[in-house]
Design an enzyme around this catalytic site. Structure first.
Site, PDB file in Angstrom:
ATOM      1  N   TRP A   1       1.005  -1.127  -0.083  1.00 21.04           N
ATOM      2  CA  TRP A   1       0.155  -0.083  -0.003  1.00 21.04           C
ATOM      3  C   TRP A   1       0.918   1.309  -0.028  1.00 21.04           C
ATOM      4  O   TRP A   1       0.537   2.135  -0.662  1.00 21.04           O
ATOM      5  CB  TRP A   1      -0.822   0.014   1.208  1.00 21.04           C
ATOM      6  CG  TRP A   1      -2.091  -1.076   1.035  1.00 21.04           C
ATOM      7  CD1 TRP A   1      -2.217  -2.217   1.867  1.00 21.04           C
ATOM      8  CD2 TRP A   1      -2.855  -1.441   0.123  1.00 21.04           C
ATOM      9  NE1 TRP A   1      -3.164  -2.872   1.571  1.00 21.04           N
ATOM     10  CE2 TRP A   1      -3.337  -2.515   0.425  1.00 21.04           C
ATOM     11  CE3 TRP A   1      -3.124  -0.583  -1.163  1.00 21.04           C
ATOM     12  CZ2 TRP A   1      -4.633  -2.987  -0.521  1.00 21.04           C
ATOM     13  CZ3 TRP A   1      -4.490  -1.026  -2.087  1.00 21.04           C
ATOM     14  CH2 TRP A   1      -4.755  -2.434  -1.708  1.00 21.04           C
TER      15      TRP A   1
ATOM     16  N   ASP B   1      -1.553   6.534   6.253  1.00 24.00           N
ATOM     17  CA  ASP B   1      -2.332   5.978   6.104  1.00 24.00           C
ATOM     18  C   ASP B   1      -2.601   4.708   7.016  1.00 24.00           C
ATOM     19  O   ASP B   1      -1.617   3.913   7.302  1.00 24.00           O
ATOM     20  CB  ASP B   1      -2.036   4.959   4.662  1.00 24.00           C
ATOM     21  CG  ASP B   1      -3.134   3.946   4.274  1.00 24.00           C
ATOM     22  OD1 ASP B   1      -4.142   3.571   5.147  1.00 24.00           O
ATOM     23  OD2 ASP B   1      -2.829   3.166   3.245  1.00 24.00           O
TER      24      ASP B   1
ATOM     25  N   LYS C   1     -11.815  -1.854   6.702  1.00 14.10           N
ATOM     26  CA  LYS C   1     -10.720  -2.655   7.393  1.00 14.10           C
ATOM     27  C   LYS C   1     -11.334  -2.729   8.805  1.00 14.10           C
ATOM     28  O   LYS C   1     -11.865  -3.902   9.285  1.00 14.10           O
ATOM     29  CB  LYS C   1      -9.378  -2.133   7.461  1.00 14.10           C
ATOM     30  CG  LYS C   1      -8.709  -1.940   6.176  1.00 14.10           C
ATOM     31  CD  LYS C   1      -8.644  -3.280   5.220  1.00 14.10           C
ATOM     32  CE  LYS C   1      -8.779  -3.028   3.826  1.00 14.10           C
ATOM     33  NZ  LYS C   1      -7.388  -2.531   3.371  1.00 14.10           N
TER      34      LYS C   1
HETATM   35  C1  PLP Z   1      -6.951  -1.839   1.966  1.00 13.98           C
HETATM   36  C2  PLP Z   1      -6.005  -0.764   2.154  1.00 13.98           C
HETATM   37  C3  PLP Z   1      -5.893   0.107   1.162  1.00 13.98           C
HETATM   38  C4  PLP Z   1      -6.816   0.399  -0.112  1.00 13.98           C
HETATM   39  O1  PLP Z   1      -8.061   0.576   0.522  1.00 13.98           O
HETATM   40  P1  PLP Z   1      -9.167   0.740  -0.944  1.00 13.98           P
HETATM   41  O2  PLP Z   1     -10.312   1.416   0.019  1.00 13.98           O
HETATM   42  O3  PLP Z   1      -9.583  -0.523  -1.534  1.00 13.98           O
HETATM   43  O4  PLP Z   1      -8.755   1.702  -1.910  1.00 13.98           O
HETATM   44  C5  PLP Z   1      -4.839   1.072   1.392  1.00 13.98           C
HETATM   45  N1  PLP Z   1      -4.028   0.961   2.412  1.00 13.98           N
HETATM   46  C6  PLP Z   1      -4.127   0.158   3.443  1.00 13.98           C
HETATM   47  C7  PLP Z   1      -3.200   0.321   4.591  1.00 13.98           C
HETATM   48  C8  PLP Z   1      -5.137  -0.847   3.154  1.00 13.98           C
HETATM   49  O5  PLP Z   1      -5.249  -1.770   4.262  1.00 13.98           O
END
Ligand code: PLP
Length: 360
Positions: free
Chosen positions: A101, A171, A195
């Site tokens: 990511w 993030d 998540k």
């Molecule tokens: C799942 C995830 C993403 C991507 O998320 P989307 O909503 O599918 O774009 C980005 N960063 C992390 C840390 C993730 O776990």
């Protein structure tokens, strides 16, 4: 009806209580004769849902008044572009690449300027968090970017990098609300909610107010300007109303559970049960260096692909779902987010013990 223990990395398990409440309100939300999916996003009813969700989130995270909370669409992945579009004034940013990511965010930023990879853990398949105490931060960097909990590899920063005075952007998709967080340490902290919080299709971005300006990269679409969204209170266009509604319920659930300190304690206890077993097992082992272990995503292997596949298959038959590791790393991964009860982790470990006796 029978519910499984769902170890999916995302979309992921939600508190059963929240699902039941939504079920009860499905056809007639609090006497208004329609579901939340059917109501105007400009209605008083929905306005209350949105405002209450934001107020509860602010309370949970102790968000200072000079930070805005935005409920945005496009998932975490669209933030990979939205962040440089809004912050890359000098067209320079530093990225710490600790997994897929972070790597995707770093690659996307290259479309807008110079994105420097100032540290990485790629040399050991992202199984640790690099030392970030004295990094070669670029003098003209607009920000330093991290992915705080690496969903795929199961690592988590235990201390934030020393950004040498530069803005920190993080993030937190897979550790959002899993423990208390000092929002003032960040310029922007954001996460996709599917998540650890709610259904898929939304990202929550918490942004220091002075970073929300008209001074964005030329050509930035209206919808991609944080200012557009902030000025409109996340209602510039139709938001993901349903997702905001469910997230609001999860915030209430978190408050009822005692808030984020209580969640942290609970999550530490849950993770310990699984990590302690992995450390003593003759068949399974964790893949992450101990100091970098995530409380949320726990990857493990047997060292034998066929044995891994057998485990995943038999676990599924026993009501333990979605334990297969990410397609790029193989093995297994148990995501044990806030809504996973201790009983779920205990059931997993009991099953692993039994499997070990039969197969080791
Ligand atoms: C799942 C995830 C993403 C991507 O998320 P989307 O909503 O599918 O774009 C980005 N960063 C992390 C840390 C993730 O776990």
């Amino acid at each position: 009806m029978s519910r499984v223990y769902n170890f999916s990395a995302g979309p992921a398990v939600l508190p059963e209580e929240v699902l039941r409440e939504a079920q009860e309100e499905m056809l007639d939300y609090r006497g208004c004769g329609m579901s939340v999916m059917e109501m105007s996003h400009r209605s008083k009813m929905f306005d209350d849902i949105l405002n209450e969700a934001e107020a509860d989130l602010r309370e949970l995270l102790n968000i200072p008044d000079d930070y805005k909370v935005l409920f945005l669409q496009g998932g975490a992945s669209l933030q990979f572009a939205q962040i440089p579009m809004n912050l890359m004034k000098n067209r320079v940013a530093d990225y710490i690449v600790t997994g897929q990511w972070a790597k995707k965010a770093w690659q996307e930023a290259q479309k807008f300027g110079t994105a420097n990879k100032i540290a990485s853990s790629e040399d050991k398949t992202y199984s640790y968090i690099p030392d970030c105490s004295d990094l070669p931060i670029s003098p003209d960097a607009d920000y330093v970017y991290i992915c705080e909990n690496n969903t795929i590899y199961g690592t988590k920063y235990k201390t934030l990098p020393d950004t040498k005075g530069k803005l920190l952007v993080s993030d937190v998709s897979s550790c959002f609300l899993s423990e208390p967080m000092d929002v003032t340490k960040y310029g922007i902290v954001y996460g996709g909610v599917q998540k650890n919080i709610g259904p898929a299709g939304m990202v929550i971005s918490i942004i220091r107010e002075d970073l929300i300006t008209d001074d964005v990269l030329p050509g930035t679409p209206t919808m991609m300007k944080f200012k557009t969204q902030a000025d409109a209170g996340s209602l510039y266009n139709t938001p993901n109303c349903w997702c905001i509604y469910i997230c609001g319920k999860v915030f209430k659930w978190l408050k009822k559970m005692g808030g984020l300190s209580a969640m942290k304690e609970r999550n530490e206890k849950k993770a310990k049960v699984l990590y302690d077993f992995l450390d003593s097992s003759r068949l399974f082992r964790g893949t992450v260096e101990k100091e970098s272990r995530s409380l949320m995503n726990v990857p493990f292997v047997t060292g034998d692909k066929d044995m891994d596949a057998k485990f995943v298959k038999e676990a599924q038959a026993a009501g333990l779902e979605n334990l297969k590791g990410h397609r790029t790393v193989g093995g297994m991964r148990a995501s044990i987010y806030n809504a996973m009860p201790m009983e779920g982790v205990e059931a997993l470990v009991a099953f692993m013990k039994k499997f070990e006796e039969e197969n080791a």
